[in-house]
Design a protein around this motif. Structure first.
Motif, PDB file in Angstrom:
ATOM      1  N   PHE A  56       8.112   3.265  -1.406  1.00 40.01           N
ATOM      2  CA  PHE A  56       8.667   2.132  -0.683  1.00 40.01           C
ATOM      3  C   PHE A  56       8.448   0.880  -1.511  1.00 40.01           C
ATOM      4  O   PHE A  56       7.315   0.489  -1.797  1.00 40.01           O
ATOM      5  N   GLU A  71       5.475  -4.308   2.965  1.00 40.07           N
ATOM      6  CA  GLU A  71       4.801  -3.585   4.038  1.00 40.07           C
ATOM      7  C   GLU A  71       3.557  -4.376   4.431  1.00 40.07           C
ATOM      8  O   GLU A  71       2.717  -4.665   3.589  1.00 40.07           O
ATOM      9  N   LYS A  72       3.456  -4.721   5.709  1.00 41.76           N
ATOM     10  CA  LYS A  72       2.292  -5.519   6.104  1.00 41.76           C
ATOM     11  C   LYS A  72       1.847  -5.181   7.521  1.00 41.76           C
ATOM     12  O   LYS A  72       2.664  -4.845   8.390  1.00 41.76           O
ATOM     13  N   GLU A  73       0.552  -5.271   7.728  1.00 42.91           N
ATOM     14  CA  GLU A  73      -0.019  -5.058   9.057  1.00 42.91           C
ATOM     15  C   GLU A  73      -0.089  -6.391   9.796  1.00 42.91           C
ATOM     16  O   GLU A  73      -0.426  -7.425   9.214  1.00 42.91           O
ATOM     17  N   THR A 127       2.705  -2.230  12.068  1.00 43.16           N
ATOM     18  CA  THR A 127       2.999  -2.339  10.640  1.00 43.16           C
ATOM     19  C   THR A 127       4.489  -2.554  10.482  1.00 43.16           C
ATOM     20  O   THR A 127       5.291  -1.820  11.072  1.00 43.16           O
ATOM     21  N   SER A 128       4.871  -3.569   9.717  1.00 42.14           N
ATOM     22  CA  SER A 128       6.292  -3.819   9.471  1.00 42.14           C
ATOM     23  C   SER A 128       6.664  -3.377   8.064  1.00 42.14           C
ATOM     24  O   SER A 128       5.869  -3.491   7.124  1.00 42.14           O
ATOM     25  N   TYR A 129       7.872  -2.841   7.953  1.00 38.91           N
ATOM     26  CA  TYR A 129       8.414  -2.384   6.675  1.00 38.91           C
ATOM     27  C   TYR A 129       9.756  -3.083   6.465  1.00 38.91           C
ATOM     28  O   TYR A 129      10.725  -2.820   7.189  1.00 38.91           O
ATOM     29  N   LYS A 130       9.799  -3.972   5.485  1.00 39.67           N
ATOM     30  CA  LYS A 130      11.048  -4.639   5.160  1.00 39.67           C
ATOM     31  C   LYS A 130      11.494  -4.180   3.784  1.00 39.67           C
ATOM     32  O   LYS A 130      10.802  -4.388   2.782  1.00 39.67           O
ATOM     33  N   GLU A 187       4.197   7.100   9.043  1.00 33.08           N
ATOM     34  CA  GLU A 187       4.579   6.009   8.157  1.00 33.08           C
ATOM     35  C   GLU A 187       5.715   6.395   7.212  1.00 33.08           C
ATOM     36  O   GLU A 187       6.555   5.551   6.869  1.00 33.08           O
ATOM     37  N   CYS A 197       9.048   5.972   8.885  1.00 29.99           N
ATOM     38  CA  CYS A 197       9.383   4.543   8.959  1.00 29.99           C
ATOM     39  C   CYS A 197       9.882   4.031   7.607  1.00 29.99           C
ATOM     40  O   CYS A 197      10.821   3.229   7.543  1.00 29.99           O
ATOM     41  N   ARG A 198       9.261   4.476   6.538  1.00 35.21           N
ATOM     42  CA  ARG A 198       9.707   4.060   5.204  1.00 35.21           C
ATOM     43  C   ARG A 198      11.093   4.596   4.887  1.00 35.21           C
ATOM     44  O   ARG A 198      11.925   3.902   4.275  1.00 35.21           O
ATOM     45  N   ASN A 210       6.302  -0.418  13.195  1.00 31.66           N
ATOM     46  CA  ASN A 210       5.604   0.801  13.587  1.00 31.66           C
ATOM     47  C   ASN A 210       4.435   0.431  14.507  1.00 31.66           C
ATOM     48  O   ASN A 210       3.530  -0.292  14.096  1.00 31.66           O
TER      49      ASN A 210
END
Length: 327
Positions: A58, A62-64, A79-82, A112, A115-116, A128
């Motif tokens: 990825f 990615e950040k909590e 957790t966000s995945y942009k 995870e 999500c990725r 997530n």
């Protein structure tokens, strides 16, 4: 009686990915872990995720994030995945993701990679959610977490990487699919689309598929009943917040895509939920992934190979199509 892999193969002729996975899993499992208690089940879920979930590259952000506590609850981790979308000019949609695990197991970590994959391939921003688990936190605690997460993301789209123009959707598998469906009823003004992956929609009814796949694969009725016992009281199972299919009105729900595993005891409940959506005039689509069991979605390394021969190689395309339609 227990699950007989040889008989299952002879009767159903499942996809080769399914056969290979079940053989590999059987060689590692000594006995049904749920018989050893909650801790054993959770440890088994983590091990299965590590062994069969793969490792997805990825390249985005990615950040909590900790959703602030309310007057009655603690902080809620997400957790966000942009994805890296430097060539895309329009606002990315945001999807709030709820993992499966019978309301008892799994976590952001075990899902995870899914999500990725969604973030990379749709593309979209994925949030997530680490909702609370039973038996420590019984129904409806995770319902409350799910609604709280959607409401917070709706007010803080820029914080997770979106914009005020981002469409907001919910995605969930199995128990997480139920949470996504429940939130669609309880926060429908905020949600633009929903993707429900073999959701658990009913705690009150035995379907034909429940009996057909009573012994598995992967989700035998005995295990499913054990999850329910850990999570919810008998008297609460008839509540629409638990058995989402019992809601009286579906007409206000967002466009919905339901993805179903062919060899899954939850299959027929998914079809009945789809029929309720259609009868209410909701834009709805259902896609049956043939030759695969419950849990295929969350084990992409073994049951979502990127090839034309894959049992489920098109589910991400379906998700992408669904999100595009639902925007």
């Amino acid at each position: 009686m227990s699950f007989d892999l040889k008989s299952y193969i002879q009767l159903y002729n499942p996809h080769q990915e399914t056969v290979d996975f079940l053989k590999a899993r059987a060689s590692r499992d000594a006995k049904p872990s749920f018989e050893d208690g909650v801790t054993a089940v959770r440890e088994a879920a983590i091990k299965t995720s590590k062994d069969f979930g793969g490792n997805v590259d990825f390249s985005g952000i990615e950040k909590e994030i900790l959703i602030p506590p309310s007057t009655t609850t603690d902080t809620l981790p997400i957790t966000s995945y942009k994805p890296d979308t430097s060539e895309r000019s329009s606002a990315l949609p945001i999807v709030v993701y709820f993992h499966g695990g019978g309301n008892v197991t799994k976590s952001r970590k075990t899902n995870e990679n899914v999500c990725r994959i969604l973030a990379n391939d749709v593309p979209c921003i994925v949030v997530n959610v680490e909702y609370r688990l039973a038996p420590e936190h019984k129904f409806p605690k995770n319902n409350e977490d799910a609604k709280r997460a959607v409401e917070w993301v709706a007010k803080n789209q820029e914080v997770v990487g979106g914009t005020s123009d981002s469409k907001l959707g919910v995605v969930g598998d199995s128990a997480g699919g139920r949470l996504a469906a429940v939130v669609c009823h309880e926060a429908y003004t905020l949600i633009d689309f929903a993707i429900l992956v073999y959701p658990k929609v009913d705690y009150t009814k035995t379907y034909k598929s429940t009996e057909e796949f009573r012994f598995g694969p992967l989700l035998p009725k005995k295990r499913s009943d054990w999850y329910a016992h850990q999570y919810i009281k008998e008297d609460d199972r008839c509540l629409p917040r638990a058995s989402v299919i019992l809601n009286k009105d579906f007409s206000y729900l967002p466009p919905t895509l339901i993805i179903v595993a062919e060899h899954d005891q939850l299959r027929d409940g998914c079809y009945e939920y789809y029929e309720k959506l259609k009868a209410s005039g909701v834009t709805a689509q259902i896609e049956l992934i043939k030759g695969v069991p419950h849990s295929f979605w969350s084990l992409p390394d073994n049951l979502c190979q990127n090839s034309s021969n894959s049992a489920s190689s098109h589910e991400i395309i379906l998700c992408s199509k669904g999100i595009q339609i639902k925007m």
